[in-house]
Design a protein around this motif. Sequence first.
Motif, PDB file in Angstrom:
ATOM      1  N   TYR A 155       6.321  13.671 -25.430  1.00 51.68           N
ATOM      2  CA  TYR A 155       7.593  13.055 -25.048  1.00 51.68           C
ATOM      3  C   TYR A 155       7.418  11.567 -24.778  1.00 51.68           C
ATOM      4  CZ  TYR A 155       9.931  17.573 -24.655  1.00 51.68           C
ATOM      5  OH  TYR A 155      10.490  18.801 -24.913  1.00 51.68           O
ATOM      6  N   THR A 156       6.300  11.207 -24.174  1.00 46.43           N
ATOM      7  CA  THR A 156       6.026   9.785 -23.937  1.00 46.43           C
ATOM      8  C   THR A 156       6.021   9.029 -25.258  1.00 46.43           C
ATOM      9  OG1 THR A 156       4.730  10.272 -21.956  1.00 46.43           O
ATOM     10  CG2 THR A 156       4.371   8.133 -22.989  1.00 46.43           C
ATOM     11  N   ASP A 157       5.306   9.563 -26.237  1.00 45.17           N
ATOM     12  CA  ASP A 157       5.246   8.923 -27.554  1.00 45.17           C
ATOM     13  C   ASP A 157       6.622   8.853 -28.209  1.00 45.17           C
ATOM     14  OD1 ASP A 157       2.522   8.676 -27.172  1.00 45.17           O
ATOM     15  OD2 ASP A 157       2.001  10.402 -28.427  1.00 45.17           O
ATOM     16  N   MET A 158       7.397   9.936 -28.071  1.00 47.13           N
ATOM     17  CA  MET A 158       8.738   9.965 -28.654  1.00 47.13           C
ATOM     18  C   MET A 158       9.610   8.873 -28.043  1.00 47.13           C
ATOM     19  SD  MET A 158      11.629  12.979 -28.501  1.00 47.13           S
ATOM     20  CE  MET A 158      12.043  12.649 -26.798  1.00 47.13           C
ATOM     21  N   LEU A 159       9.549   8.694 -26.720  1.00 49.57           N
ATOM     22  CA  LEU A 159      10.378   7.685 -26.065  1.00 49.57           C
ATOM     23  C   LEU A 159       9.898   6.262 -26.357  1.00 49.57           C
ATOM     24  CD1 LEU A 159      11.147   9.487 -22.713  1.00 49.57           C
ATOM     25  CD2 LEU A 159      12.745   8.935 -24.558  1.00 49.57           C
ATOM     26  N   ILE A 160       8.593   6.074 -26.493  1.00 49.10           N
ATOM     27  CA  ILE A 160       8.068   4.753 -26.881  1.00 49.10           C
ATOM     28  C   ILE A 160       8.614   4.377 -28.253  1.00 49.10           C
ATOM     29  CG2 ILE A 160       5.975   3.527 -27.618  1.00 49.10           C
ATOM     30  CD1 ILE A 160       4.518   5.028 -25.316  1.00 49.10           C
ATOM     31  N   THR A 161       8.558   5.306 -29.188  1.00 49.26           N
ATOM     32  CA  THR A 161       9.083   5.053 -30.538  1.00 49.26           C
ATOM     33  C   THR A 161      10.583   4.782 -30.495  1.00 49.26           C
ATOM     34  OG1 THR A 161       7.357   6.424 -31.531  1.00 49.26           O
ATOM     35  CG2 THR A 161       9.334   6.031 -32.852  1.00 49.26           C
ATOM     36  N   ALA A 162      11.323   5.552 -29.715  1.00 46.11           N
ATOM     37  CA  ALA A 162      12.771   5.358 -29.605  1.00 46.11           C
ATOM     38  C   ALA A 162      13.085   3.973 -29.033  1.00 46.11           C
ATOM     39  CB  ALA A 162      13.391   6.450 -28.745  1.00 46.11           C
ATOM     40  N   ARG A 163      12.342   3.533 -28.002  1.00 43.72           N
ATOM     41  CA  ARG A 163      12.564   2.190 -27.438  1.00 43.72           C
ATOM     42  C   ARG A 163      12.264   1.103 -28.461  1.00 43.72           C
ATOM     43  NH1 ARG A 163      10.841   4.575 -22.665  1.00 43.72           N
ATOM     44  NH2 ARG A 163       8.676   4.077 -23.072  1.00 43.72           N
ATOM     45  N   GLN A 164      11.202   1.293 -29.256  1.00 41.81           N
ATOM     46  CA  GLN A 164      10.871   0.306 -30.292  1.00 41.81           C
ATOM     47  C   GLN A 164      11.989   0.199 -31.325  1.00 41.81           C
ATOM     48  OE1 GLN A 164       7.109   1.935 -31.577  1.00 41.81           O
ATOM     49  NE2 GLN A 164       5.935   0.640 -30.190  1.00 41.81           N
TER      50      GLN A 164
END
Length: 104
Positions: free
Chosen positions: A50-59
């Motif tokens: 989920y952390t990775d998913m949200l980092i990608t979404a913010r980018q």
Amino acid sequence: MKLVNIDYIPGEEITEALGLVKGTIVQSKNIGRDFMASMKTIVGGEITGYTDMLITARQIATKRMVDDAMSLGADAIINVKYGSSSVMSGAAEVIAYGTAVKLK
């Protein structure tokens, strides 16, 4: 493109505020990630999927905000903020927004 979360750019003069710019994405969870997340809640700790998913979404949201500012001819974006909310079960929206400005 300069991005800051304050209302000025140190050492620069803002000559014009062009308006609000934003970028958004609605990201859904994936079933494999959901299963692993539910397992992680048993033992505790970071849910890296989920952390990775949200980092990608913010980018992605940030890039869309920058693209919006560039279409206005902006040199920078001030007061950059991020937000997120649940849109529906299993999906979250991430938004990036700020004020596009021209610099001297």
